[in-house]
Design an enzyme around this catalytic site. Structure first.
Site, PDB file in Angstrom:
ATOM      1  N   SER A 159      36.342  42.724  32.153  1.00 26.42           N
ATOM      2  CA  SER A 159      37.608  42.221  31.614  1.00 26.42           C
ATOM      3  C   SER A 159      38.566  41.693  32.668  1.00 26.42           C
ATOM      4  CB  SER A 159      38.306  43.318  30.802  1.00 26.42           C
ATOM      5  OG  SER A 159      38.538  44.473  31.589  1.00 26.42           O
ATOM      6  N   HIS A 216      45.055  46.450  33.048  1.00 30.46           N
ATOM      7  CA  HIS A 216      44.878  45.138  33.672  1.00 30.46           C
ATOM      8  C   HIS A 216      46.176  44.615  34.298  1.00 30.46           C
ATOM      9  CE1 HIS A 216      41.959  45.534  30.336  1.00 30.46           C
ATOM     10  NE2 HIS A 216      41.119  45.014  31.211  1.00 30.46           N
ATOM     11  N   ASP A 267      48.978  45.570  30.864  1.00 28.18           N
ATOM     12  CA  ASP A 267      48.767  46.693  29.964  1.00 28.18           C
ATOM     13  C   ASP A 267      48.427  47.905  30.827  1.00 28.18           C
ATOM     14  OD1 ASP A 267      46.085  46.388  30.688  1.00 28.18           O
ATOM     15  OD2 ASP A 267      45.506  45.415  28.815  1.00 28.18           O
TER      16      ASP A 267
END
Length: 355
Positions: free
Chosen positions: A40, A333, A330
């Site tokens: 991610s 990340h 968040d």
């Protein structure tokens, strides 16, 4: 359009985009394309149509992306892979290979095969319902076939042999698969588990080489114990960085670095480059004011302490208004600003090892 005309346009484009590169390349060096693999941190939307909860194609993700569009990037805007191609002067964004709007011309300058929630350990992708590295490799094979049809095998081979192939993964292996699920934790100690990850990483590099890749970047793990969610889950009441996790990341990074050197020495014409992401990011975390940040222990989205994926949504309370003050978007990340600073440092420190 004939192959020769296509190749002329590509060559002219390389000249123009190389002039726009932020990172200074060695004299007469060019990077025609970047092909990205991983999780991610670099995924630009490949998970959007997968049956998985590891997605970010909804607000407030992407609120600072052009048009405020949530594209599947785990950030408020661009992610690391976008800044890699921007820094190298290749293009502005690195498109997801599974983007339904992807054009054949996009393949000439590289695409992104990364899948959020994947790792070196195949179990990680199984747990997360993400695409494992083996599937990402299959997509590369398909991409090469498409390039062969589009510009011819000779020119496709030239693109592949001169491009950058980068893999950024492993964080989910440690903080989720190893420390959060019993299967691996009771099966291996951390030394044995990082050996398992290393075996998978080494095999992946070998397979990239067999497909024609010669410039291969292995991006290290960051200090995963300082991720806000890990501070919340394992950092005690004061939410400190989890040193056990950081030490595990450093242990694996040491093994990755040695593997990269070994592969470079044993694969003819290959440059397998260990790209240290750990120390530059740790420096940002320890000197936030130097980089213009104010908040390091929580993300911008919601409370910032646990929100990620579907918990980071448009209804999450207390989402920040001034994201530039935050290192993390968040609870897992970084923000676009942090990605940009960090990517520049990682590339700056390793770029000459590719040539």
């Amino acid at each position: 359009m004939t192959y020769n005309v296509l190749w002329l346009f590509l060559s002219l484009d390389l000249i123009f985009t190389s002039a726009l590169a932020i990172i200074k390349l060695p004299k007469n060096a060019t990077v025609p394309a970047v092909f990205m693999f991983g999780d991610s941190i670099v995924d630009t939307g490949n998970n959007n149509n997968l049956t998985t909860i590891i997605k970010s194609n909804f607000p407030p993700y992407g609120r600072d992306f052009p048009g405020g569009v949530p594209t599947g990037r785990f950030s408020n805007g661009k992610v690391a892979s976008d800044f890699v191609v921007e820094e190298l002067g290749v293009k502005e964004y690195l498109p997801a290979y599974l983007d339904p709007d992807l054009q054949e011309t996009d393949l000439l300058t590289g695409v992104n095969f990364a899948s959020s929630g994947s790792g070196y350990d195949p179990l990680t992708s199984t747990i997360m319902n993400a695409m494992p590295l083996s599937k990402q490799l299959d997509m590369l094979k398909e991409c090469i076939e498409r390039l062969n049809k589009y510009v011819g095998e000779e020119k496709a081979n030239s693109i592949i042999s001169n491009s950058f192939f980068m893999v950024e993964t492993g964080s989910d292996d440690l903080v989720n698969t190893y420390y959060r699920t019993p299967t691996r934790f009771f099966q291996y100690d951390i030394y044995a588990y990082t050996d398992l990850l290393l075996t998978e990483a080494s095999a992946f590099v070998q397979k990239l080489y067999e497909l024609g890749a010669r410039r291969i970047g292995i991006i290290s793990l960051p200090p995963v114990g300082c991720i806000p969610s890990q501070r919340t889950l394992a950092g005690g009441t004061e939410r400190r960085c989890v040193e056990k996790y950081n030490e595990a990341a450093e242990l694996f990074n040491t093994k990755l670095s040695a593997m990269a050197d070994f592969q470079t020495n044993n694969l003819p014409d290959a440059r397998v480059v260990f790209m240290d992401a750990y120390n530059p990011f740790l420096h940002i975390l320890q000197h936030i004011h130097k980089y213009g940040f104010e908040v390091v222990d929580k993300g911008c989205c919601g409370t910032g302490m646990i929100e990620v994926i579907f918990l980071c949504n448009r209804w999450a309370p207390n989402t920040c208004t001034n994201v530039s003050k935050y290192v993390f978007w968040d609870s897992y990340h970084p923000t676009e600003k942090a990605y940009q600073i960090h990517t520049h440092q990682v590339l700056q420190n390793s770029i000459h090892s590719f040539f």
